[in-house]
Write a protein that holds these residues in place. Structure first.
Motif, PDB file in Angstrom:
ATOM      1  N   PRO A  81     -33.701  27.741  54.904  1.00  0.00           N
ATOM      2  CA  PRO A  81     -33.568  28.444  53.618  1.00  0.00           C
ATOM      3  C   PRO A  81     -34.726  28.243  52.648  1.00  0.00           C
ATOM      4  O   PRO A  81     -34.876  29.016  51.704  1.00  0.00           O
ATOM      5  N   GLU A 135     -33.876  31.898  55.515  1.00  0.00           N
ATOM      6  CA  GLU A 135     -32.464  32.265  55.449  1.00  0.00           C
ATOM      7  C   GLU A 135     -31.618  31.093  55.934  1.00  0.00           C
ATOM      8  O   GLU A 135     -32.112  30.176  56.583  1.00  0.00           O
ATOM      9  N   ASN A 136     -30.330  31.142  55.618  1.00  0.00           N
ATOM     10  CA  ASN A 136     -29.356  30.203  56.173  1.00  0.00           C
ATOM     11  C   ASN A 136     -28.722  30.797  57.426  1.00  0.00           C
ATOM     12  O   ASN A 136     -28.469  32.003  57.481  1.00  0.00           O
ATOM     13  N   LEU A 181     -27.688  35.211  60.602  1.00  0.00           N
ATOM     14  CA  LEU A 181     -28.191  34.826  59.292  1.00  0.00           C
ATOM     15  C   LEU A 181     -27.221  35.268  58.200  1.00  0.00           C
ATOM     16  O   LEU A 181     -26.320  36.068  58.433  1.00  0.00           O
ATOM     17  N   ALA A 182     -27.432  34.749  56.992  1.00  0.00           N
ATOM     18  CA  ALA A 182     -26.542  35.065  55.872  1.00  0.00           C
ATOM     19  C   ALA A 182     -26.555  36.551  55.542  1.00  0.00           C
ATOM     20  O   ALA A 182     -25.565  37.079  55.031  1.00  0.00           O
ATOM     21  N   ASP A 183     -27.656  37.235  55.839  1.00  0.00           N
ATOM     22  CA  ASP A 183     -27.722  38.665  55.558  1.00  0.00           C
ATOM     23  C   ASP A 183     -27.144  39.508  56.687  1.00  0.00           C
ATOM     24  O   ASP A 183     -27.234  40.739  56.663  1.00  0.00           O
ATOM     25  N   GLY A 184     -26.560  38.852  57.703  1.00  0.00           N
ATOM     26  CA  GLY A 184     -25.933  39.558  58.802  1.00  0.00           C
ATOM     27  C   GLY A 184     -26.831  39.798  59.991  1.00  0.00           C
ATOM     28  O   GLY A 184     -26.370  40.249  61.052  1.00  0.00           O
ATOM     29  N   GLN A 185     -28.121  39.498  59.848  1.00  0.00           N
ATOM     30  CA  GLN A 185     -29.066  39.748  60.940  1.00  0.00           C
ATOM     31  C   GLN A 185     -28.850  38.771  62.092  1.00  0.00           C
ATOM     32  O   GLN A 185     -28.788  37.564  61.875  1.00  0.00           O
TER      33      GLN A 185
END
Length: 380
Positions: free
Chosen positions: A35, A76-77, A90-94
């Motif tokens: 992150p 990212e987390n 990842l936290a953004d859905g990727q």
């Protein structure tokens, strides 16, 4: 191309990036997911609180190390994982797919008994958040002229933070009351009695009050087991560790506490394409304390093994030493050493710790710049 994904910018992964930059194995795509673009070095946190170090002196820039290794950095987390699909999310859905995965994200702080404190609660982890919020709390204390601080947890982190905060607040002219909440097991469980005595004596001289009871959080402070309320303006949680929640969804073999089970090569016992080091993992055949010491020492072994699997070469076991050296900062330029049955204290111990910590930072700053320079020279 084989895809090697590193999750977390922890101590062990610094050694992995260093080794990848030196070896530059072919046909490997390296990705680091973390992150923050910098690693905040936990060993220098007490010295930073005390005012001995600028924040920049405690940080390692990860981008040069990743670039030197020929990799890419994703800020990212990771929030989910499916080991059967060779994928992390990842936290953004990727989704990010891997052929080989290494995890070095550390542990989280267990704060479930302190949540009632609300905005008065400040957890040591994640470190990025602590490095941001502590200066804000210091500024508020200086404006108000007083602060009643409670530190919950009397392991190495709790002891060092309580002593560093007492020193920093007093030096800033703040009327400070610092209380350290230990359990009935006392301070620095697992260290020898002489070290514990040295710490308690130093805490008394510094004006830190130590309570040998468990506590829970209330809106007004920490409620001790005997019913006494220790009022607080701020409570720092340096309590026990807990495994990252997303590991529960990973399909990896975990121990009863939720930590990733690894073998002596620090490879998952259930999925041989996954490795791990540091606080996030557990080894059933040995007792590994959750300490940065083991993450640092396991780093070169982890690096060797990741390079080995890429080349189908033999793996190397990490054998923890029976005793680890701990150098505990006490606020001013004074520290206490603990190594098995031996202990010592004094300004010279602090300078020893300072030399070790600065050398660690310089090593990886130099690795990134030197390796990056070598890469550019080769490309030219």
């Amino acid at each position: 191309m084989k895809r090697l994904v590193l999750v977390g910018g922890g101590h062990a992964h610094l050694s992995v990036l260093e080794a990848l930059a030196a070896q530059r194995p072919g046909n490997v795509e390296v990705t680091l997911i973390t992150p923050s673009p910098r690693q905040n070095y936990s060993g220098m946190l007490p010295g930073w609180i005390s005012g001995h170090y600028a924040l920049s002196a405690c940080q390692i820039d990860l981008q040069p190390l990743v670039s030197a290794a020929g990799g890419r950095l994703i800020l990212e987390n990771v929030v989910d994982m499916d080991a059967t699909r060779h994928c992390v999310a990842l936290a953004d859905g990727q989704p990010v797919h891997y052929d080989w995965l290494s995890i070095d994200v550390g542990s989280e702080t267990e704060t479930s008994g302190l949540e009632a404190l609300g905005n008065k609660l400040l957890s040591v982890k994640p470190l990025d958040q602590f490095f941001t919020r502590w200066p804000e709390k210091m500024a508020e204390a200086q404006t108000q002229g007083a602060l009643h601080l409670v530190v919950v947890g009397a392991g190495a982190a709790g002891v060092e933070i309580a002593l560093a905060a007492q020193f920093a607040l007093t030096r800033a002219g703040v009327r400070a009351q610092v209380d350290l909440i230990a359990s009935e097991n006392g301070v620095l469980k697992g260290h020898n009695r002489r070290v514990q005595e040295r710490v308690l004596a130093y805490a008394r001289r510094a004006g830190v009050s130590v309570h040998f009871q468990r506590a829970v959080g209330t809106p007004n402070g920490a409620l001790l087991a005997d019913g006494e309320l220790v009022a607080a303006d701020l409570v720092i949680a340096a309590t026990g560790a807990r495994a990252p929640v997303w590991l529960q969804l990973s399909k990896l073999a975990l121990d009863p506490e939720g930590y990733l089970l690894v073998d002596p090569y620090h490879r998952s016992v259930s999925h041989p394409d996954v490795f791990a080091a540091g606080d996030v993992c557990a080894r059933p055949e040995t007792s590994l304390s959750r300490s940065g010491v083991h993450a640092v020492r396991a780093g070169p072994v982890l690096a060797s093994n990741l390079l080995a699997v890429l080349e189908s070469a033999p793996l190397q076991a990490y054998r923890p030493r029976s005793n680890s050296l701990y150098l505990l900062a006490c606020g001013p330029r004074h520290a206490i050493a603990s190594w098995g049955a031996w202990s010592a204290s004094g300004a010279w111990v602090w300078h020893w710790k300072d030399w070790i910590d600065r050398r660690f930072i310089r090593r990886f700053a130099r690795s990134g710049s030197n390796s990056a320079g070598a890469k550019m020279e080769k490309s030219a």
